[in-house]
Design an enzyme around this catalytic site. Structure first.
Site, PDB file in Angstrom:
ATOM      1  CB  CYS A 161     -18.581  -1.840  -4.104  1.00 16.32           C
ATOM      2  SG  CYS A 161     -18.317  -2.554  -5.747  1.00 16.32           S
ATOM      3  CE1 TYR A 189      -2.990  -3.062   0.450  1.00 13.18           C
ATOM      4  CE2 TYR A 189      -3.490  -2.352   2.672  1.00 13.18           C
ATOM      5  CZ  TYR A 189      -3.682  -3.229   1.630  1.00 13.18           C
ATOM      6  OH  TYR A 189      -4.564  -4.264   1.775  1.00 13.18           O
ATOM      7  N   GLY A 245     -11.818   2.250   4.536  1.00  6.27           N
ATOM      8  CA  GLY A 245     -10.826   3.314   4.429  1.00  6.27           C
ATOM      9  C   GLY A 245     -11.421   4.685   4.691  1.00  6.27           C
ATOM     10  CB  ALA A 246     -11.410   7.256   6.655  1.00  3.14           C
TER      11      ALA A 246
END
Length: 328
Positions: free
Chosen positions: A219, A57, A293-294
């Site tokens: 999604c 990542y 996630g944010a």
């Protein structure tokens, strides 16, 4: 926040976790490290305890950003990373590699980037069919004995490979693709999946006391209520979602038609689509921690606030009807 416990992990985990795929600004169009770190702090303040990252990542940068953000907060979180997906150059493709030497190399690099002396959960990112899983697991078991990791997890594994792995040491968790549109998907970004999340992995985790960790729960934004509100929305050429065949052309249009129905249901129930989507996942007691996630403080708080959603049975039933009537 709802917290859930499984037999193979001592701690209770927040039902909403923090997925760190984009905390270093990679993969999406509008991320930044400082804002991501503020989002991490907001998530902790609002009850999120589970944080999931991987070396690939941001090609190491996401681990670095998370490690910096967790200074002074490490004891408050259950920290997970991964191994076995190396790269030859930044922005190059991932190469499945679960050889003992590679794992040894990766654990030291991850601990350094994350500024910690141990990981709570170390997950094998993808299967490596070139390396016997027994050899991989012997190394993972050794890392447990050395105190560098506490639990061993798998990600994107087949049930057959899990069974082989467990002849060496316990597998405490399984991270797989799972959302309303990808209940039993056979591909992810065009990559073939050797498992079916709802039909195989979820029952296996419940039966064997493993944490079930769904990734891409919205999604990639499609089910958040924030993206794709109009059919003419264009993404930046650098946005990773452009590489997802399910989010292009006719495949995207099919999903948008279902999103419209789900949005109408959420409106009638007095909920946001985001909360209803998270509530659908939380409704299943086998779902342990949803990796969401944010990139902003507001998103982190919204995710955390969804962690106590109790979906009314009639709403859940109507969602199931919509999904069954619109197979994707």
């Amino acid at each position: 926040m709802i917290y859930r416990k499984v037999a193979k992990i001592e701690e209770r985990l927040s039902v909403v976790g923090f997925g760190c795929w984009s905390v270093a600004g990679y993969n999406w169009t509008d991320g930044s490290v400082p804002e991501s770190q503020r989002a991490i702090h907001a998530a902790i303040d609002h009850g999120i305890t589970f944080f999931d990252v991987a070396p690939i990542y941001g090609y190491g940068e996401s681990e670095k950003a998370l490690g910096q953000a967790l200074k002074g907060h490490r004891e408050k979180v259950f920290l997970a990373s991964k191994c076995g997906l190396r790269w030859e150059k930044v922005d190059g493709p991932g190469i499945n590699d679960l050889t003992p030497a590679q794992i040894r190399k990766e654990i030291e690099a991850s601990l350094t980037r994350l500024q910690t002396d141990h990981l709570d959960l170390y997950q094998m990112h993808w299967m490596d069919h070139s390396t016997p899983i027994e050899e991989t697991m012997e190394t993972m078991r050794a890392l447990v004995k050395e105190g560098k990791i506490r639990y061993i997890g798998a990600s994107n594994f087949s049930l057959a490979e899990i069974a082989r792995a467990e002849t060496v040491a316990p597998i405490a968790s399984h991270q797989v693709l799972y959302n309303m549109f990808d209940r039993n998907a056979d591909t992810y970004h065009g990559i073939a999946l050797e498992y079916r999340s709802e039909d195989e992995i979820l029952p296996d985790c419940e039966k064997n006391g493993r944490a079930f960790l769904p990734y891409s729960p919205l999604c990639q934004g499609l089910l958040s209520g924030r993206y794709y509100r109009g059919r003419d929305k264009d993404l930046s050429p650098s946005d990773m979602r452009n590489q997802n065949p399910k989010l292009r052309g006719a495949e995207l249009d099919k999903r948008l038609d279902v999103v419209d129905q789900l949005q109408a249901l959420a409106d009638s129930a007095g909920m946001t689509l985001h909360a209803m989507t998270m509530g659908w996942l939380i409704h299943h007691p086998g779902v342990t921690s949803i990796l969401c996630g944010a990139r902003t403080v507001a998103q982190a708080i919204s995710n955390a606030e969804s962690g106590d959603t109790v979906l009314p049975e009639d709403v859940y039933g109507r969602i199931q009807e919509i999904l069954e009537a619109n197979p994707l």
